[in-house]
Design a protein around this motif. Structure first.
Motif, short mmCIF file in Angstrom:
data_model
loop_
_atom_site.label_atom_id
_atom_site.label_comp_id
_atom_site.label_asym_id
_atom_site.label_seq_id
_atom_site.Cartn_x
_atom_site.Cartn_y
_atom_site.Cartn_z
N SER A 143 1.27 -4.40 -12.34
CA SER A 143 2.44 -3.52 -12.26
C SER A 143 3.68 -4.35 -11.97
O SER A 143 3.66 -5.22 -11.10
CB SER A 143 2.24 -2.48 -11.16
OG SER A 143 1.09 -1.69 -11.43
N ASN A 283 10.36 -2.70 -3.64
CA ASN A 283 9.46 -3.31 -4.62
C ASN A 283 8.16 -2.50 -4.73
O ASN A 283 7.63 -2.31 -5.83
CB ASN A 283 9.15 -4.75 -4.21
CG ASN A 283 8.61 -5.57 -5.36
OD1 ASN A 283 9.17 -5.59 -6.44
ND2 ASN A 283 7.50 -6.25 -5.12
N SER A 285 7.86 0.68 -4.23
CA SER A 285 8.20 1.91 -4.97
C SER A 285 8.29 1.63 -6.46
O SER A 285 7.82 2.42 -7.29
CB SER A 285 9.53 2.47 -4.46
OG SER A 285 9.45 2.77 -3.08
N CYS A 286 8.90 0.48 -6.81
CA CYS A 286 9.04 0.11 -8.22
C CYS A 286 7.66 -0.09 -8.86
O CYS A 286 7.40 0.42 -9.96
CB CYS A 286 9.87 -1.16 -8.34
SG CYS A 286 10.05 -1.79 -10.02
N CYS A 287 6.78 -0.83 -8.18
CA CYS A 287 5.45 -1.08 -8.73
C CYS A 287 4.67 0.23 -8.89
O CYS A 287 3.96 0.43 -9.87
CB CYS A 287 4.68 -2.04 -7.81
SG CYS A 287 5.26 -3.74 -7.85
N TRP A 288 4.82 1.13 -7.92
CA TRP A 288 4.12 2.40 -7.98
C TRP A 288 4.62 3.26 -9.14
O TRP A 288 3.84 3.91 -9.84
CB TRP A 288 4.30 3.14 -6.66
CG TRP A 288 3.57 4.45 -6.59
CD1 TRP A 288 2.23 4.64 -6.40
CD2 TRP A 288 4.15 5.75 -6.76
NE1 TRP A 288 1.94 5.98 -6.42
CE2 TRP A 288 3.09 6.69 -6.64
CE3 TRP A 288 5.45 6.21 -6.98
CZ2 TRP A 288 3.31 8.07 -6.74
CZ3 TRP A 288 5.66 7.56 -7.09
CH2 TRP A 288 4.61 8.48 -6.97
N LEU A 289 5.93 3.25 -9.38
CA LEU A 289 6.50 4.05 -10.45
C LEU A 289 6.09 3.55 -11.82
O LEU A 289 5.90 4.34 -12.76
CB LEU A 289 8.02 4.04 -10.35
CG LEU A 289 8.65 4.89 -9.23
CD1 LEU A 289 10.14 4.64 -9.14
CD2 LEU A 289 8.36 6.37 -9.45
N PHE A 290 5.93 2.21 -11.98
CA PHE A 290 5.66 1.64 -13.29
C PHE A 290 4.19 1.27 -13.49
O PHE A 290 3.85 0.63 -14.49
CB PHE A 290 6.52 0.39 -13.50
CG PHE A 290 7.97 0.69 -13.75
CD1 PHE A 290 8.42 0.95 -15.04
CD2 PHE A 290 8.87 0.73 -12.70
CE1 PHE A 290 9.76 1.23 -15.27
CE2 PHE A 290 10.21 1.02 -12.93
CZ PHE A 290 10.66 1.27 -14.21
N GLN A 291 3.32 1.67 -12.56
CA GLN A 291 1.91 1.31 -12.72
C GLN A 291 1.25 2.11 -13.85
O GLN A 291 1.69 3.19 -14.18
CB GLN A 291 1.16 1.49 -11.42
CG GLN A 291 0.98 2.93 -10.99
CD GLN A 291 0.14 3.05 -9.75
OE1 GLN A 291 -0.65 2.16 -9.46
NE2 GLN A 291 0.27 4.14 -9.02
#
Length: 291
Positions: A143, A283, A285-291
């Motif tokens: 992610s 970061n 939150s970003c990884c979670w949104l784009f996983q």
């Protein structure tokens, strides 16, 4: 031209101390502004490359099925290494830039230069966090981090920079800061102790500083999960996934202790530690949104 050591122990007035304090803050500001400039330049380069005439689409490239020989820059400097020469060169150039910032306007003041090394190193912690794969142990460990999203550089490539940045930039600067400060304490006398070091090592701020330097060294030793260091092989992980779990837990603990030690070591470091915590939340939150 003299080749002697250019920095010396100096006694400075309160006004000069204030001026040096402002210079340190300015160095941190320039160091962080340079991160923004670098990210913008990478994004512009990627955008111009993808928009260049005759650029092939990914599907077209895959359809050709022709093996592509890696260039000298895109090959590892030593067989079996993960990172490429290009990545080493970029990180070493960044280290040179930060060293230049540390030398800038330091004059002959040994302690000012020593403080500058630690200051610019801590200013880079938020970037290091923003490059990290926050969901490393998730089913989709690739992610993208915030840096990957902003630059459109794939996360596996960003991971290589994340590793090298810790090993070649942040850790060496912090260890050099600790070494030079220890050297100053050892060479300075104290009326009640064998040296100033014997007195200062009893003070909490110095103890926290030593702990931070030790953790910076540990980050270098515990670099990746592919090969377990001998000093942790007693854990005996039975699979690649287990090795990843051990690596991630130990790595996060080491970084956590490093940030706690830096926060407790000196008050001026606290703004960078707080920034790194905020960066970690963003970061994740970003990884979670784009996983």
């Amino acid at each position: 031209m003299s080749l002697s050591w250019p920095w010396h122990f100096m006694t400075v007035s309160d006004a000069e101390k204030q001026q040096r304090r402002e210079l340190l803050d300015l160095r941190g500001f320039y160091a962080q502004c340079s991160i923004v400039v670098a990210l913008v330049l990478v994004r512009l380069y990627k955008a111009s490359s993808s928009a260049a005439p005759g650029t092939e689409k990914p599907a077209e490239r895959r359809s050709k099925r022709k093996p592509v020989e890696k260039s000298w820059l895109d090959s590892p400097p030593v067989a079996g290494w993960f990172e490429t020469r290009r990545q080493y060169i970029i990180c070493l150039l960044w280290l040179g830039w930060l060293l230049g910032l540390s030398v800038w306007n330091s004059g002959e003041d040994y302690l000012h230069f020593t403080k500058a090394l630690g200051h610019v190193a801590l200013s880079q912690l938020p970037l290091q966090v923003l490059m990290s794969p926050a969901l490393y142990l998730s089913p989709k460990p690739g992610s993208p981090s915030i840096v990957s999203v902003l630059t459109t550089v794939p996360q596996p490539v960003i991971n290589s920079y994340h590793r090298l940045f810790g090993r070649l930039v942040i850790s060496p600067l912090l260890v050099a800061h600790a070494f030079l400060y220890s050297s100053f304490f050892l060479q300075s006398s104290h009326p009640d102790y064998s040296s100033l070091y014997a007195k200062r090592i009893r003070d909490p701020d110095v103890q926290w500083g030593v702990a931070a330097a030790a953790m910076a060294t540990a980050v270098v030793l515990f670099a990746r999960p592919a090969v377990m260091p001998r000093w942790v092989r007693w854990v005996k992980p039975t699979s690649a996934k287990a090795r990843q779990q051990v690596f991630y837990i130990v790595h996060v603990l080491i970084v956590g202790v490093l940030e706690l030690a830096a926060y407790s070591h000196v008050s001026v470091a606290r703004v960078y530690i707080i920034e790194s915590f905020v960066s970690s939340a963003l970061n994740f939150s970003c990884c979670w949104l784009f996983q």
